[in-house]
Design a protein around this motif. Sequence first.
Motif, PDB file in Angstrom:
ATOM      1  N   GLU A  78       0.830  -1.204   0.000  1.00 31.63           N
ATOM      2  CA  GLU A  78       0.000   0.000   0.000  1.00 31.63           C
ATOM      3  C   GLU A  78       0.868   1.259   0.000  1.00 31.63           C
ATOM      4  N   ALA A  82       1.004   3.887  -3.018  1.00 31.47           N
ATOM      5  CA  ALA A  82       0.655   5.278  -2.711  1.00 31.47           C
ATOM      6  C   ALA A  82       1.735   6.224  -3.226  1.00 31.47           C
ATOM      7  N   GLY A  86       0.994   8.663  -6.264  1.00 32.49           N
ATOM      8  CA  GLY A  86       0.676   9.861  -5.497  1.00 32.49           C
ATOM      9  C   GLY A  86       0.683  11.141  -6.327  1.00 32.49           C
TER      10      GLY A  86
END
Length: 165
Positions: A78, A82, A86
């Motif tokens: 995760e 991310a 992002g």
Amino acid sequence: MTVLRERLCAETREDIVVFAIGMRINRIWKPWKWLPVLFEMPPMLKEQAADPAIGLLSTRFMFGGRNIGVLQHWRSTEDLHAYAHGAGRLHMAAWQEFNARIGTSGDVGIWHETYAVPATRIESIFVNMPAYGLGVAGPLFSAKGDRASARKRLRRGAELPSGDR
């Protein structure tokens, strides 16, 4: 870097992600194609190192012939995803630029591999080394007793109570 003159191992009670990423120079005579790809990685690594909250645990460069890569340890898939997706992070712009400029021309190859590794299946050994790999990502222990061999270190990890992971 200080060489630690002993047998050490790193342990983690948490699952980790091993992420390998890199490029291959397929057409060495086209530096205008591969140099921009090469130069995009250092700013991303600097961005990652500047923000411990993103979940990056360690980074190590790898070189071999036409291949240039980085081996990283991340806290979770995760966290890795991310960062990669992002908003405002360097990765997505670099990825889009690669696809626009290189695409599938064959001039430069890029690759990555992601391994989600349970804490119960991790073992390591470091002898006469500075802190390295998992030894940067987590604590180091003397590789003696129930940590003396790879088999014992793996058995030790498999015996961790689930609440300790």
